[in-house]
Scaffold this active site. Sequence first.
Site, mmCIF file in Angstrom:
data_model
loop_
_atom_site.group_PDB
_atom_site.id
_atom_site.type_symbol
_atom_site.label_atom_id
_atom_site.label_comp_id
_atom_site.label_asym_id
_atom_site.label_seq_id
_atom_site.Cartn_x
_atom_site.Cartn_y
_atom_site.Cartn_z
ATOM 1 N N GLN A 158 1.974 -5.974 -3.292
ATOM 2 C CA GLN A 158 2.450 -6.116 -1.912
ATOM 3 C C GLN A 158 3.747 -5.317 -1.720
ATOM 4 O OE1 GLN A 158 1.394 -9.458 -3.511
ATOM 5 N NE2 GLN A 158 -0.499 -8.448 -3.032
ATOM 6 N N THR A 160 -10.665 -3.873 1.517
ATOM 7 C CA THR A 160 -11.354 -4.432 2.684
ATOM 8 C C THR A 160 -11.812 -3.344 3.649
ATOM 9 O OG1 THR A 160 -9.241 -4.598 3.822
ATOM 10 C CG2 THR A 160 -9.956 -6.546 2.622
ATOM 11 N N LYS A 180 1.780 2.229 -5.157
ATOM 12 C CA LYS A 180 2.335 1.706 -6.413
ATOM 13 C C LYS A 180 1.427 2.032 -7.604
ATOM 14 C CE LYS A 180 2.348 -2.334 -4.388
ATOM 15 N NZ LYS A 180 2.102 -1.975 -2.971
ATOM 16 N N GLY A 192 -4.614 -4.096 -3.901
ATOM 17 C CA GLY A 192 -5.607 -3.051 -4.166
ATOM 18 C C GLY A 192 -4.814 -1.808 -4.522
ATOM 19 N N HIS A 193 -4.764 -1.477 -5.805
ATOM 20 C CA HIS A 193 -3.938 -0.356 -6.269
ATOM 21 C C HIS A 193 -4.850 0.797 -6.680
ATOM 22 C CE1 HIS A 193 -0.301 -3.166 -7.228
ATOM 23 N NE2 HIS A 193 -0.715 -3.244 -5.981
ATOM 24 N N ASP A 204 0.809 -1.226 0.000
ATOM 25 C CA ASP A 204 0.000 0.000 0.000
ATOM 26 C C ASP A 204 0.839 1.271 0.000
ATOM 27 O OD1 ASP A 204 -2.261 -1.606 0.090
ATOM 28 O OD2 ASP A 204 -2.293 -1.622 2.278
ATOM 29 N N THR A 259 -5.878 -11.609 3.253
ATOM 30 C CA THR A 259 -6.972 -10.885 2.616
ATOM 31 C C THR A 259 -8.146 -11.836 2.318
ATOM 32 O OG1 THR A 259 -5.990 -11.296 0.465
ATOM 33 C CG2 THR A 259 -5.404 -9.221 1.542
ATOM 34 N N LYS A 294 -0.721 4.434 -8.110
ATOM 35 C CA LYS A 294 -0.657 5.844 -8.510
ATOM 36 C C LYS A 294 0.583 6.098 -9.369
ATOM 37 C CE LYS A 294 0.556 10.379 -7.294
ATOM 38 N NZ LYS A 294 0.521 11.623 -6.567
ATOM 39 N N ASN A 325 -5.295 -10.001 -3.892
ATOM 40 C CA ASN A 325 -4.949 -9.497 -2.545
ATOM 41 C C ASN A 325 -4.481 -8.040 -2.667
ATOM 42 O OD1 ASN A 325 -2.692 -10.455 -3.950
ATOM 43 N ND2 ASN A 325 -1.635 -11.225 -2.152
HETATM 44 P P1 GDP Z 1 -0.775 0.444 -3.570
HETATM 45 O O1 GDP Z 1 -1.404 -0.826 -3.121
HETATM 46 O O2 GDP Z 1 0.692 0.485 -3.329
HETATM 47 O O3 GDP Z 1 -1.119 0.824 -4.976
HETATM 48 O O4 GDP Z 1 -1.389 1.587 -2.620
HETATM 49 P P2 GDP Z 1 -2.939 1.736 -2.184
HETATM 50 O O5 GDP Z 1 -3.706 2.255 -3.328
HETATM 51 O O6 GDP Z 1 -3.430 0.496 -1.522
HETATM 52 O O7 GDP Z 1 -2.806 2.798 -1.024
HETATM 53 C C1 GDP Z 1 -2.284 4.061 -1.231
HETATM 54 C C2 GDP Z 1 -3.358 5.091 -0.825
HETATM 55 O O8 GDP Z 1 -2.760 6.363 -0.687
HETATM 56 C C3 GDP Z 1 -4.445 5.267 -1.858
HETATM 57 O O9 GDP Z 1 -5.638 5.583 -1.224
HETATM 58 C C4 GDP Z 1 -3.933 6.435 -2.705
HETATM 59 O O10 GDP Z 1 -4.982 7.152 -3.343
HETATM 60 C C5 GDP Z 1 -3.286 7.279 -1.646
HETATM 61 N N1 GDP Z 1 -2.129 8.076 -2.059
HETATM 62 C C6 GDP Z 1 -1.163 7.775 -2.967
HETATM 63 N N2 GDP Z 1 -0.214 8.733 -2.972
HETATM 64 C C7 GDP Z 1 -0.583 9.646 -2.048
HETATM 65 C C8 GDP Z 1 0.004 10.869 -1.579
HETATM 66 O O11 GDP Z 1 1.076 11.283 -1.990
HETATM 67 N N3 GDP Z 1 -0.684 11.536 -0.598
HETATM 68 C C9 GDP Z 1 -1.861 11.101 -0.092
HETATM 69 N N4 GDP Z 1 -2.437 11.829 0.857
HETATM 70 N N5 GDP Z 1 -2.438 9.960 -0.522
HETATM 71 C C10 GDP Z 1 -1.805 9.244 -1.476
HETATM 72 P P1 IMO Z 2 -0.935 -4.075 -2.318
HETATM 73 O O1 IMO Z 2 -0.466 -4.615 -3.650
HETATM 74 C C1 IMO Z 2 -0.978 -4.615 2.007
HETATM 75 C C2 IMO Z 2 -1.045 -8.740 3.501
HETATM 76 C C3 IMO Z 2 -2.300 -9.203 4.212
HETATM 77 C C4 IMO Z 2 -1.713 -10.216 5.175
HETATM 78 C C5 IMO Z 2 -0.582 -10.862 4.335
HETATM 79 C C6 IMO Z 2 -0.969 -12.168 3.678
HETATM 80 O O2 IMO Z 2 -2.222 -3.363 -2.371
HETATM 81 O O3 IMO Z 2 0.176 -3.331 -1.650
HETATM 82 P P2 IMO Z 2 -2.503 -12.811 1.593
HETATM 83 O O4 IMO Z 2 -3.961 -12.542 1.345
HETATM 84 O O5 IMO Z 2 -1.588 -12.240 0.563
HETATM 85 O O6 IMO Z 2 -2.207 -14.249 1.871
HETATM 86 O O7 IMO Z 2 -2.194 -12.019 2.981
HETATM 87 O O8 IMO Z 2 -0.256 -9.917 3.355
HETATM 88 N N1 IMO Z 2 -1.277 -8.190 2.144
HETATM 89 C C7 IMO Z 2 -1.209 -6.879 1.848
HETATM 90 N N2 IMO Z 2 -1.013 -5.802 2.634
HETATM 91 N N3 IMO Z 2 -1.092 -4.462 0.672
HETATM 92 C C8 IMO Z 2 -1.256 -5.529 -0.137
HETATM 93 O O9 IMO Z 2 -1.239 -5.443 -1.478
HETATM 94 C C9 IMO Z 2 -1.366 -6.807 0.451
HETATM 95 N N4 IMO Z 2 -1.556 -8.052 -0.034
HETATM 96 C C10 IMO Z 2 -1.477 -8.872 1.009
HETATM 97 O O10 IMO Z 2 -2.935 -8.139 4.886
HETATM 98 O O11 IMO Z 2 -1.101 -9.558 6.253
HETATM 99 MG MG MG Z 3 -2.927 -1.507 -1.849
#
Ligand code: GDP
Ligand code: IMO
Ligand code: MG
Length: 422
Positions: free
Chosen positions: A221, A298, A16, A40-41, A13, A129, A18, A38
């Site tokens: 991840q 989630t 990535k 969520g981008h 999270d 997840t 973005k 698993n």
């Molecule tokens: P990923 O799984 O690595 O793609 O990241 P996620 O999308 O799960 O989580 C990143 C969260 O931070 C999302 O809600 C994005 O919209 C938000 N986000 C990304 N870059 C920034 C930033 O520079 N500032 C803020 N405030 N939010 C951001």
């Molecule tokens: P993105 O790509 C954050 C975590 C789960 C759990 C562990 C194992 O959005 O960054 P799994 O379902 O893979 O067997 O769960 O890994 N996990 C993540 N945490 N971002 C993710 O993906 C994740 N994918 C799995 O919360 O701790």
């Molecule tokens: Mg994510």
Amino acid sequence: MKVDVLLGLQWGDEGKGKVVDVLTPGYDLITRFQGGPNAGHTLEFEGSKFVLRSIPSGIFQGGKVNIIGNGVVLDPALFKAEIDALEVSGHPLTERLKISKKAHLILPTHRLLDAAYESAKGSGKIGTTGKGIGPTYTDKISRNGLRVGDILHNFEEKYKLATERHKAILKQYNFEYDLAELEKAWFEGLECIKRFELIDSEHYVNNAIKSGKKVLAEGAQGTMLDIDFGSYPFVTSSNTICAGACTGLGVAPRSIGEVYGIFKAYCTRVGSGPFPTELFDETGDLMRKIGNEFGSVTGRPRRCGWVDLVALRYAVMINGVTKLIMMKSDVMDEFETIKACVAYKIDGKETEEFPFDLNDGAEPVLVELPGWKTDMTKMQSEDEFPEEFNAYLSFLEEELGVPIKIVSVGPDRAQTIIREED
Ligand code: GDP
Ligand code: IMO
Ligand code: MG
């Protein structure tokens, strides 16, 4: 040309999705190489917000090919839901997306097994997840898996064999379930997969490299969730590191170009497992609130803490990071001071090296830096950065030994600052 890889350096999270979207104009192919739903981008642009699970984050831009590589595990039901949501918003997908025949299928019974294993673990559960990731990769490695290419020949028979085996295991766990609903959505999903070109993606990607095309590999991840190098056993079931791009796409190590390592200006984690810099006080709550740290899919609250340089240095080493990307800088805008963990204290001894087992208890050794107390969200260039922010960047670059080339100051595509080359 080479394959550039973009990877999370923390516990996922990092942002990535973005950044892949921001970098997409510079590439011809955008690929996923491991993980599955698993992930969520999140992408935000022009007033819209999308969360991608299995589809690469280059999908919104025309003239690009997006590939779900062989290392990915794909759930047809969730894939269809993702496709439906994108098609409703008017994005043409069939031309833009191709799927490797070698990607493994997550069966409905894999999801049930994930739930059964988690509940049997009780308080020691991983906090997965619940998407069947572990059981699907287990079947892949034990040579019992079903692949996307299998749906083209005698699939019913193969499916039946696999589910019968899974049902026998579920019986041992006394796990109760209702498969019919899950199977209905799953088989509809299979039909959806068939609408896309199913390819031998290793040939496709290598031919693209040979003909001078630029490829971006989008990690899912993060390094701390890697099956080999993460905080085992509280990890996911794939290699989330740079080497995973080689096996998950079928490209040679010498084809790898830049390795983008992405991290937040602080740190988060979802699910169970050790997190040395975690904050349990109002500072952690504030990070969660300002950073909107709740799971993209989630909605689970993410655990929050200070940036961990021991873990980041380790991630930079394992991945061979060449360029760093710092996300969510704006979340720290209101903080008087910012802390960073430079070493761990384990059994009273200080170490800068990431230990064998974080579960043994690692106490963070923190240094404190002045905060910038400035709204960063509207900044357009690094010339506008406050002095304290520049000092934070220089401190991190010094500690990690790699330049920070991109700084993100908000969730929108436009809130991204590319730093000048020296
Ligand atoms: P990923 O799984 O690595 O793609 O990241 P996620 O999308 O799960 O989580 C990143 C969260 O931070 C999302 O809600 C994005 O919209 C938000 N986000 C990304 N870059 C920034 C930033 O520079 N500032 C803020 N405030 N939010 C951001
Ligand atoms: P993105 O790509 C954050 C975590 C789960 C759990 C562990 C194992 O959005 O960054 P799994 O379902 O893979 O067997 O769960 O890994 N996990 C993540 N945490 N971002 C993710 O993906 C994740 N994918 C799995 O919360 O701790
Ligand atoms: Mg994510």
